[in-house]
Scaffold this motif. Structure first.
Motif, PDB file in Angstrom:
ATOM      1  N   ILE A 117       0.809  -1.068  -0.041  1.00 50.34           N
ATOM      2  CA  ILE A 117      -0.637  -0.377   0.032  1.00 50.34           C
ATOM      3  C   ILE A 117       0.482   1.577   0.036  1.00 50.34           C
ATOM      4  O   ILE A 117       0.445   2.180  -0.496  1.00 50.34           O
ATOM      5  CB  ILE A 117      -1.071   0.113   0.965  1.00 50.34           C
ATOM      6  CG1 ILE A 117      -1.929   0.929   1.056  1.00 50.34           C
ATOM      7  CG2 ILE A 117       0.247   0.031   2.385  1.00 50.34           C
ATOM      8  CD1 ILE A 117      -2.999   1.236  -0.135  1.00 50.34           C
ATOM      9  N   ALA A 118       2.711   1.362   0.417  1.00 51.22           N
ATOM     10  CA  ALA A 118       2.955   2.246   0.742  1.00 51.22           C
ATOM     11  C   ALA A 118       3.763   2.916  -1.135  1.00 51.22           C
ATOM     12  O   ALA A 118       3.433   3.657  -1.151  1.00 51.22           O
ATOM     13  CB  ALA A 118       4.598   1.861   1.161  1.00 51.22           C
ATOM     14  N   LYS A 119       3.749   1.613  -1.620  1.00 56.26           N
ATOM     15  CA  LYS A 119       3.639   1.597  -3.041  1.00 56.26           C
ATOM     16  C   LYS A 119       3.294   2.607  -4.233  1.00 56.26           C
ATOM     17  O   LYS A 119       3.372   3.040  -4.673  1.00 56.26           O
ATOM     18  CB  LYS A 119       4.570   0.844  -3.677  1.00 56.26           C
ATOM     19  CG  LYS A 119       5.222  -0.436  -2.637  1.00 56.26           C
ATOM     20  CD  LYS A 119       5.599  -1.497  -3.615  1.00 56.26           C
ATOM     21  CE  LYS A 119       6.365  -2.352  -3.061  1.00 56.26           C
ATOM     22  NZ  LYS A 119       6.686  -4.286  -3.755  1.00 56.26           N
ATOM     23  N   LEU A 120       1.341   3.051  -3.579  1.00 60.06           N
ATOM     24  CA  LEU A 120       0.425   3.108  -4.425  1.00 60.06           C
ATOM     25  C   LEU A 120       0.620   4.174  -3.847  1.00 60.06           C
ATOM     26  O   LEU A 120      -0.032   5.391  -4.530  1.00 60.06           O
ATOM     27  CB  LEU A 120      -0.410   2.450  -3.876  1.00 60.06           C
ATOM     28  CG  LEU A 120      -1.864   3.402  -3.995  1.00 60.06           C
ATOM     29  CD1 LEU A 120      -2.174   2.761  -6.112  1.00 60.06           C
ATOM     30  CD2 LEU A 120      -3.156   2.414  -3.536  1.00 60.06           C
TER      31      LEU A 120
ATOM     32  N   PRO B 289       3.927   7.411  -3.763  1.00 60.96           N
ATOM     33  CA  PRO B 289       3.824   8.926  -4.720  1.00 60.96           C
ATOM     34  C   PRO B 289       2.719  10.275  -4.852  1.00 60.96           C
ATOM     35  O   PRO B 289       3.256  11.092  -4.606  1.00 60.96           O
ATOM     36  CB  PRO B 289       4.195   8.527  -6.126  1.00 60.96           C
ATOM     37  CG  PRO B 289       4.281   6.693  -5.747  1.00 60.96           C
ATOM     38  CD  PRO B 289       3.938   6.024  -3.988  1.00 60.96           C
ATOM     39  N   LYS B 290       1.205   9.588  -3.812  1.00 63.38           N
ATOM     40  CA  LYS B 290       1.307  11.243  -3.801  1.00 63.38           C
ATOM     41  C   LYS B 290       1.593  11.462  -2.724  1.00 63.38           C
ATOM     42  O   LYS B 290       1.103  13.075  -3.210  1.00 63.38           O
ATOM     43  CB  LYS B 290      -0.474  10.267  -3.755  1.00 63.38           C
ATOM     44  CG  LYS B 290      -0.534   9.737  -4.846  1.00 63.38           C
ATOM     45  CD  LYS B 290      -1.365  10.203  -6.226  1.00 63.38           C
ATOM     46  CE  LYS B 290      -1.874   9.298  -7.365  1.00 63.38           C
ATOM     47  NZ  LYS B 290      -2.687   9.975  -8.969  1.00 63.38           N
ATOM     48  N   LEU B 291       1.651  10.905  -1.782  1.00 63.13           N
ATOM     49  CA  LEU B 291       1.375  11.393  -0.672  1.00 63.13           C
ATOM     50  C   LEU B 291       3.029  12.769  -0.485  1.00 63.13           C
ATOM     51  O   LEU B 291       2.931  13.147  -0.205  1.00 63.13           O
ATOM     52  CB  LEU B 291       1.801  10.937   0.373  1.00 63.13           C
ATOM     53  CG  LEU B 291       0.957   9.347   1.289  1.00 63.13           C
ATOM     54  CD1 LEU B 291       1.585   8.837   2.543  1.00 63.13           C
ATOM     55  CD2 LEU B 291      -0.589  10.706   1.599  1.00 63.13           C
ATOM     56  N   LEU B 292       3.921  12.684  -1.234  1.00 60.52           N
ATOM     57  CA  LEU B 292       4.908  13.313  -1.500  1.00 60.52           C
ATOM     58  C   LEU B 292       4.564  14.838  -2.304  1.00 60.52           C
ATOM     59  O   LEU B 292       5.703  15.657  -2.340  1.00 60.52           O
ATOM     60  CB  LEU B 292       6.205  12.699  -2.501  1.00 60.52           C
ATOM     61  CG  LEU B 292       6.655  11.901  -1.396  1.00 60.52           C
ATOM     62  CD1 LEU B 292       8.074  10.209  -2.220  1.00 60.52           C
ATOM     63  CD2 LEU B 292       7.290  12.024  -0.507  1.00 60.52           C
TER      64      LEU B 292
ATOM     65  N   LEU C 257       9.160  10.049   3.525  1.00 58.96           N
ATOM     66  CA  LEU C 257       8.855   9.415   2.365  1.00 58.96           C
ATOM     67  C   LEU C 257       9.599   9.784   1.432  1.00 58.96           C
ATOM     68  O   LEU C 257       9.331   8.610   0.518  1.00 58.96           O
ATOM     69  CB  LEU C 257       7.057   9.670   2.640  1.00 58.96           C
ATOM     70  CG  LEU C 257       6.870   9.337   3.384  1.00 58.96           C
ATOM     71  CD1 LEU C 257       5.298   9.399   3.170  1.00 58.96           C
ATOM     72  CD2 LEU C 257       7.042   7.888   4.448  1.00 58.96           C
ATOM     73  N   GLU C 258      10.827  10.510   1.846  1.00 63.14           N
ATOM     74  CA  GLU C 258      11.641  10.922   0.423  1.00 63.14           C
ATOM     75  C   GLU C 258      12.717  10.008   0.541  1.00 63.14           C
ATOM     76  O   GLU C 258      13.358   9.804   1.260  1.00 63.14           O
ATOM     77  CB  GLU C 258      11.964  12.144  -0.037  1.00 63.14           C
ATOM     78  CG  GLU C 258      11.580  13.368   0.077  1.00 63.14           C
ATOM     79  CD  GLU C 258      11.698  14.374  -0.112  1.00 63.14           C
ATOM     80  OE1 GLU C 258      12.917  14.928  -0.114  1.00 63.14           O
ATOM     81  OE2 GLU C 258      11.234  15.319  -0.014  1.00 63.14           O
ATOM     82  N   GLY C 259      12.893   8.797  -1.018  1.00 61.44           N
ATOM     83  CA  GLY C 259      14.125   7.864  -1.196  1.00 61.44           C
ATOM     84  C   GLY C 259      13.423   6.910   0.102  1.00 61.44           C
ATOM     85  O   GLY C 259      14.582   5.660  -0.440  1.00 61.44           O
TER      86      GLY C 259
END
Length: 940
Positions: free
Chosen positions: A656-659, A662-665, A681-683
């Protein structure tokens, strides 16, 4: 549109040290434990060194020298390694299983005794009036009665002989011993009552399979939850929360099985291709048209949405939640991984097989490791097997012999149905006539109190009326909301249960048949005897074959979409029609792809198989990750090793993090302190290691996304206790349109509440990601926290809430954050250690351990997002079997061999388990001798 909610007046309760507790009976059990503790401490002060040394050590097993046992036909060697794991050597089957009973009783009799009192509804005999309501419900189910029927009428003569030998061994251990000589817990109980353990019986062992089946019973909880949600949510909203299984993305277990002829025969025969009949024992409605869909067909909306049924189901949940669990978390969160890789893709050239069942964290572990070896395999002595079993049961449940290895995961097939029964003073309505209930009286003996007699009511075809066991379940009453086809609402309604495990079966025969199987055909024949619980069974042979089979007694219903909701009991057309023929159940043998993965995903593509196995699979997140890991290893000619299998078991990747990351960043956050957390969460590689600050923050964000978008909109019956909201008023017809608000507080224990954050919720969020303006993404302002009107605004709010939640829990400095500080495992003694003062917890309980992994991760250290971050269920053991050289196989247990709190083997495997290590697993006589630390000879 989801119902409108306003700011919370109480936050979600977080889970404390994980334990298997008795739901709303928790307080009563706590009072018992406090009393026991106080008296035990007084005794300790009075007796001084006697209590601390003599009593504690008196129950430790003798592991060297010799002991005479009446009933043996020859000497038996018990060889224990440095972890206390026993390997038993005998010259006859009866001696082998008698010794197994003796040895398991040495290590775990208190656990065995508690289990048999649970399965027979006699916990009150040990723990007093706090357990009377549990016993009432368990007597209503009648596990021990069914087990007795199995023993009398179903099991083979050889199985009965082995059960008798096992019981003889247990009783040989008990002979002449006082409680304090058996376990420290009995010494503590001795201060409050005069309980003394009775003799073990063969039926005590058989009954344990019923408890195992109960905790692995399938979709009953989803069935209840969907009906409870109908009180506040509409059909489309419920469908949003139970999306279709993603067959195109997450592959089912069986991919190469061809069922064209079966489908054709099914269609031509009108669905009559079933074996046996269901005995006319159940009513079942047809609900939904796809996986988890709650749209209705025909008159199957009978369960309705009104307060009467909601009260019934809410009360039923409380009764179910109050039961002690056997191997899982009251049917929730139970998963498992298993997979097998063919020799063409392994370094050894022979198959490798891995298994790690995910069950509730318990102390001692539900599993007991041992080997059962005939000195010479012959007709007189047929077994040479090693693996994991349950204390209290002969044989080995999961493991390997000299020719084959096997693993198990919960299949999740739907083998239970609830239905609404119209009840009157004279009985229940069925096809226009009132039939009388069958009744029986059950007397419950209560330690330190007066015995209680209850009346159990069953339908003519044997289904117990569960609603008799709680004040809230006596009647639905005049407000029962059912469709126009329902009978007169003037009388009450009850809830009855149809469950395959309430029929006598042959599962105990299956255990012994598996243990001596020497190839695929034997394995399949043995699996066919496994009536309940229905498990995914994977297979590997030393002859270089792999396979899978789904065993079990699986009902067929009147509609392919039936089984998702409770349904009407007053019409025979809703009854089960029969059971799927055993030779028509899905299986695979040597698939071309060269591996098989089972991790609670769909067994077979629903469109390609004529029978409905369930509408509530796990959603395949773990299984697809395992598949991807295997594929990445074998591409371009790569080979897989035993250690590769171990590393896969430890995979901590968050799907779920992979999904979401990118939106959260991309979210623009104003508060610099929240931006600091966002930068974690960056990197980030999405790996949930115990020392990861990013994993801690992401999981807090995930938890808050679920709470804001779904949790605050669910009915009180599924929300966490202590979470109170102002919500739209609901009456018997639905939401009131006059803006009237009422304050509602959650009713469910934190570890059982929704949204739990598992892979169903992964799929819910994934499905809604392309609907950024969905009403689910809307949430009102709360204090200084902004309202949200779309997906990105809700994500921003969740990131803010998560930042300050972790500040409160872990401190303002994000450099000190780690996932392991939130995600902790506590192991608790399952009776006297579950509640009470810290002194008692210190004596009996262990932990915490800071764990990696997470929910719906291959390394599945499960937590409930509605309730908190502590670990609730875990890989209860791990094993990797090397079919090229069985002595190079590896295994580990959650705790240790011993159930004695101060024994060296109480939790001596836990640290290595937490670190992802596996222990050597000796099988051959030479390897066992090399690893032996203690030898005990049992002599006739």
């Amino acid at each position: 549109m989801p119902p409108n909610t306003t700011a919370t007046t109480g936050d979600t309760a977080t889970t404390g040290a994980t334990s298997v507790k008795s739901g709303r009976k928790k307080g009563r059990k706590a009072r018992l434990v406090v009393l026991v503790l106080v008296l035990a401490i007084i005794g300790g002060i009075a007796y001084g060194a006697y209590w601390s040394i003599s009593t504690v050590r008196a129950s430790f097993p003798q592991t060297t020298g010799s002991i005479k046992l009446d009933g043996l036909s020859g000497p038996v060697d018990v060889k224990r390694d440095g972890y206390g794991i026993p390997q038993i050597y005998a010259s006859s089957d009866e001696d082998l299983f008698m010794a197994q009973g003796y040895v398991q009783a040495q290590d775990r009799f208190y656990e065995m005794d508690v289990r048999r009192h649970m399965t027979s509804g006699r916990l009150s005999e040990m723990f007093g009036k706090s357990q009377v309501e549990n016993d009432e419900f368990l007597r209503t189910l009648g596990w021990d009665r069914i087990a007795q029927q199995e023993y009398d009428t179903k099991l083979s003569d050889s199985t009965k002989k082995y059960l008798q030998a096992y019981a003889k061994g247990v009783n040989a251990y008990l002979q002449g011993k006082e409680g304090k000589d058996i376990s420290l817990e009995y010494a503590a109980l001795g201060f409050t009552n005069d309980y003394k353990p009775g003799k073990w019986t063969p039926v005590d062992s058989v009954s344990w399979l019923k408890a195992m089946a109960w905790d692995l019973r399938g979709n009953m909880q989803d069935e209840i939850d969907r009906a409870l949600m109908a009180g506040r949510l509409g059909p489309q909203q419920i469908q949003d929360l139970y999306p279709a299984y993603p067959y195109g993305r997450n592959k089912p277990i069986v991919q190469e099985g061809r069922y064209d002829e079966l489908n054709k025969a099914f269609q031509q025969g009108g669905g009559s291709s079933t074996e046996g009949t269901a005995g006319g024992t159940s009513a079942q409605g047809a609900t939904g048209s796809s996986q988890g869909t709650t749209g209705t067909t025909g008159s199957s909306t009978t369960t309705g949405t009104g307060s009467g049924l909601t009260s019934q189901l809410g009360g039923l949940y409380k009764v179910l939640d109050g039961l002690p669990t056997a191997v899982g978390v009251n049917g929730q969160g139970i998963g498992s991984n298993s997979w097998v890789v063919a020799g063409k893709y392994t370094i050894t050239g022979k198959p490798l097989l891995a298994n790690d069942p995910h069950l509730s964290a318990s102390l001692p572990s539900v599993w007991y490791q041992m080997g059962l070896h005939c000195r010479t395999v012959s007709d007189k002595c047929q077994y040479d097997v090693t693996g994991y079993t349950f204390a209290g049961m002969p044989g080995v449940i999961i493991g390997h012999n000299a020719k084959i290895a096997w693993g198990m995961t919960n299949s999740g097939v739907d083998v239970t149905d609830l239905y609404l029964e119209k009840v009157s003073a004279n009985g229940y309505l069925y096809d226009g006539k009132v039939k009388p209930f069958k009744t029986r009286e059950e007397t419950i003996q209560v330690a330190g109190g007066k015995a209680k007699t209850i009346v159990v009511r069953q339908t003519q075809d044997g289904m117990p009326l569960l609603s008799d066991r709680d004040d809230e379940l006596v009647q639905v009453g005049r407000k029962a909301s059912v469709n126009s086809a329902a009978p007169d609402r003037g009388d009450g309604y009850g809830i009855a249960l149809r469950w395959t495990a309430l029929d006598p079966g042959t599962s105990m025969d299956a255990v012994f048949a598996l243990d001596k199987a020497d190839g695929w055909d034997d394995f399949r024949a043995a699996a066919a005897l496994f009536d309940v619980p229905s498990q995914n069974l994977i297979y590997a042979g030393t002859d270089n074959h792999i396979g899978y089979t789904l065993p079990g007694k699986i009902p067929t219903r009147s509609d392919k979409d039936a089984g998702a909701l409770p349904a009407p009991g007053w019409e025979s057309k809703y009854r089960w029609k029969g059971f799927v023929k055993k030779d028509e159940l899905p299986y695979e043998y040597d698939p071309a792809r060269g591996y098989i993965v089972t991790a609670n995903q769909a067994v077979v593509d629903r469109a390609k198989y004529p029978y409905t196995l369930t509408t509530d699979w796990g959603y395949g997140t773990r299984s697809q990750r395992i598949t991807d890991l295997i594929e990445s290893k074998i591409k371009d000619g790569g080979k897989i090793s035993t250690d590769d299998m171990r590393q896969m078991q430890l995979d901590n990747s968050s799907e779920i993090a992979k999904l979401l990351v990118p939106k959260l960043l991309k979210i623009d956050l104003k508060d610099p302190e929240v931006r600091k957390a966002q930068k974690l969460l960056e990197g980030w590689d999405y790996t949930q290691d115990a020392d990861s600050a990013a994993a801690a923050y992401f999981n807090a964000v995930w938890r808050n996304i679920l709470k804001l978008s779904f949790g605050n909109k669910l009915p009180k019956e599924v929300r966490v206790k202590g979470q109170c909201l102002w919500v739209d008023k609901i009456d018997s017809t639905g939401p009131v349109d006059d803006d009237t608000k009422v304050r509602e507080c959650g009713q469910r224990d934190a570890e059982q509440a929704q949204p739990d954050g598992g892979d169903r919720w992964f799929e819910v969020v994934r499905t809604l990601m392309d609907k950024p303006d969905s009403d689910w993404w809307k949430t009102p302002r709360s204090g200084t926290r902004p309202a949200a009107n779309n997906r990105d605004q809700l994500f921003a709010r969740a990131m803010i809430d998560a930042r300050w939640e972790l500040t409160a829990k872990l401190g303002k400095d994000i450099d000190t954050w780690s996932w392991g500080r939130l995600h902790r495992l506590f192991l608790k003694n399952q009776t006297l250690g579950t509640e009470g003062p810290k002194v008692l917890q210190y004596l009996l309980n262990r932990g915490p351990w800071k764990l990696s992994g997470g929910e719906a991760t291959v390394n599945a250290s499960g937590w409930n997002a509605a309730g908190g971050y502590n670990v609730l269920w875990v890989p209860s053991m791990r094993m990797v079997v090397n079919l090229a050289d069985l002595d190079k196989s590896k295994w580990i247990n959650l705790s240790g061999a011993s159930g004695h709190a101060f024994n060296a083997h109480y939790t001596d495997q836990t640290g290595k388990w937490a670190d992802g290590e596996l222990l050597p697993w000796s099988f051959s006589g030479k390897a066992v001798d090399a690893s032996t630390s203690d030898t005990l000879v049992l002599e006739p």
